[in-house]
Design a protein around this motif. Sequence first.
Motif, PDB file in Angstrom:
ATOM      1  N   ARG A  62     192.130 143.676 162.359  1.00 50.82           N
ATOM      2  CA  ARG A  62     193.551 143.973 162.596  1.00 50.82           C
ATOM      3  C   ARG A  62     194.378 142.692 162.710  1.00 50.82           C
ATOM      4  NH1 ARG A  62     190.371 147.828 164.144  1.00 50.82           N
ATOM      5  NH2 ARG A  62     191.030 150.010 164.145  1.00 50.82           N
ATOM      6  N   SER A  63     193.747 141.557 162.370  1.00 50.28           N
ATOM      7  CA  SER A  63     194.462 140.282 162.458  1.00 50.28           C
ATOM      8  C   SER A  63     194.555 139.647 161.075  1.00 50.28           C
ATOM      9  CB  SER A  63     193.725 139.324 163.389  1.00 50.28           C
ATOM     10  OG  SER A  63     193.222 140.008 164.500  1.00 50.28           O
ATOM     11  N   GLU A  64     195.314 138.575 161.012  1.00 48.58           N
ATOM     12  CA  GLU A  64     195.437 137.851 159.748  1.00 48.58           C
ATOM     13  C   GLU A  64     194.119 137.152 159.450  1.00 48.58           C
ATOM     14  OE1 GLU A  64     198.120 134.363 157.663  1.00 48.58           O
ATOM     15  OE2 GLU A  64     198.167 134.627 159.846  1.00 48.58           O
ATOM     16  N   LEU A  65     193.564 137.417 158.248  1.00 43.96           N
ATOM     17  CA  LEU A  65     192.267 136.836 157.916  1.00 43.96           C
ATOM     18  C   LEU A  65     192.422 135.718 156.875  1.00 43.96           C
ATOM     19  CD1 LEU A  65     189.655 139.750 157.845  1.00 43.96           C
ATOM     20  CD2 LEU A  65     189.809 137.830 159.428  1.00 43.96           C
TER      21      LEU A  65
ATOM     22  N   GLY B 222     190.835 149.615 160.718  1.00 42.06           N
ATOM     23  CA  GLY B 222     191.378 148.261 160.852  1.00 42.06           C
ATOM     24  C   GLY B 222     191.541 147.593 159.501  1.00 42.06           C
ATOM     25  N   VAL B 223     190.560 147.787 158.624  1.00 42.87           N
ATOM     26  CA  VAL B 223     190.603 147.181 157.291  1.00 42.87           C
ATOM     27  C   VAL B 223     191.788 147.732 156.493  1.00 42.87           C
ATOM     28  CG1 VAL B 223     189.393 147.049 155.081  1.00 42.87           C
ATOM     29  CG2 VAL B 223     188.142 146.696 157.207  1.00 42.87           C
ATOM     30  N   MET B 224     191.996 149.050 156.595  1.00 45.29           N
ATOM     31  CA  MET B 224     193.048 149.705 155.810  1.00 45.29           C
ATOM     32  C   MET B 224     194.435 149.344 156.317  1.00 45.29           C
ATOM     33  SD  MET B 224     191.278 151.370 153.644  1.00 45.29           S
ATOM     34  CE  MET B 224     189.698 152.145 153.370  1.00 45.29           C
TER      35      MET B 224
ATOM     36  N   MET C 221     185.791 132.442 150.360  1.00 47.59           N
ATOM     37  CA  MET C 221     184.883 133.489 150.822  1.00 47.59           C
ATOM     38  C   MET C 221     185.667 134.704 151.331  1.00 47.59           C
ATOM     39  SD  MET C 221     182.009 134.825 151.324  1.00 47.59           S
ATOM     40  CE  MET C 221     180.892 133.554 150.749  1.00 47.59           C
ATOM     41  N   LEU C 222     186.775 134.446 152.026  1.00 45.56           N
ATOM     42  CA  LEU C 222     187.586 135.555 152.558  1.00 45.56           C
ATOM     43  C   LEU C 222     188.193 136.371 151.420  1.00 45.56           C
ATOM     44  CD1 LEU C 222     189.191 133.704 155.574  1.00 45.56           C
ATOM     45  CD2 LEU C 222     187.709 135.709 155.704  1.00 45.56           C
TER      46      LEU C 222
END
Lengths: 116, 237, 117
Positions: free
Chosen positions: C37-40, A113-115, A47-48
């Motif tokens: 901002r963290s490891e996902l 944050g995503v970028m 999913m991630l």
Amino acid sequence: MTEHRINLSYLAFLMHRLSGLALVCFLPFHFLVLGLGLEGEAALDDMLVFTQQPLVKFGEWVLVVLFSLHLLLGLRVLVIEWAPWPQQGGLRSGWVVIAGLIALALGWLFLDGVMS
Amino acid sequence: MSHLTVRIWRGADEGEFQDFSVPMRENQTVLDVVSEVQRTQDQSLSYRFACRVGVCGSCAMMVNGKPRWTCRTHIRSLKSSVVTIAPLRNMPRIKDLVTDMSGFIDKWGRAGNVFESQRDRGDAPALVDPSSPMRKVADAAIECINCGVCHAACDVVSWNDAYLGPAALNRAWSLVNDERHSGKKETMMAAMGDGGCGNCHSQGNCMAACPIGLSPTRSIAGLKKMSLMSLLGGSDA
Amino acid sequence: MPNPMFEMRLYLLQRLTAILMLPMVIGHLATIMYATRSELTAASILERTQSSPWLVVFYTGFVILVSIHAPLGLRKIMGEWLRVSPKLANRISVLLFLGFLGLGLRGVWALTGGTMS
């Protein structure tokens, strides 16, 4: 026959209701994704990976903005209903603009944050 | 002389707009235009008015989609060469520009809006201190003359048949702040009932439309606060 | 309705859940900003979520409140925009409440305790 509705306060109501509606529609899917954890890490990781797609990220951005908007416009309703009314501007119409700007700023913070 | 196109609703709930052409004048209100059409072009046109000067509140109609007192609306202020005039919204139509206001008045009554007094003619007149906080709050709401403009402007009224509407609730608010009123509990019960103040979404259309600048939204917010107090246990609303 | 104050009580419940959720929504937004901002990865997320017991309390509370708040909002929309009868709207809202509550608590359990057992 819609001209009488054109005021900022009505816009605030509409944005509040529509953002709430969108968030409710998303809610079950959000919960289901969290539940993937029960099926093991692999399911969650799949999913991630799925959420890394640009279109999904865009969807997440929309949700963050709507979530912030719903919070701020809800706060406006609470202030209108429970705080003392001033002589002028009791409807806090200007909040619509401020809420929109803050929601977009939070959306930017999310994208940043995503970028990164 | 240039002319104004006036689109007037003809018929009852079923009907259509009929176009008339009226000479443009230096000074003319929407009510003047309706009167001119009725006198010079179609005597069967039905509409309501009485004072013509913004006192009675009986000439309210939808003008270009907005509920307004037609006697206090100058054609020039509309900045349009086409004016659309329809009967007030949220009320059944009887004929042309005349609506059946009985449902609106019934709601006014259902909001518990009957003044009750424990005094009789033998008592001296009640002394109400004009500077008391309650009286000031009541004063802000009390000028309503029941013209129905806010009722027509409110979307919640059009969505929810049970909703009492801004005018009735504004009246309830002025009544619960009247220290002479002995039926406060009954008034609050109605204002907190199924069609009561909790239905208001603070859209503000009533405030935007009120010809005399009243704030029904504020009155309803006051009722909401008072509802909480009375539900939390205060028997005296 | 048997209780004439039924509508008013639901209105106040909607406002009460809103007030209680105000800090929670801010907390959730902060969590989202932190997460981006963290490891996902599943492993890193589960490691973070399973290590803090207050997270269980926070999100369990949040799920309960949102399960009340959201159906109450939908109930109004059903009545006002779709003209659903009050009785039917009430029934649908109760079902939605139970559905959201079940799915939400399952989700919280999955992230905070599910894989530990």
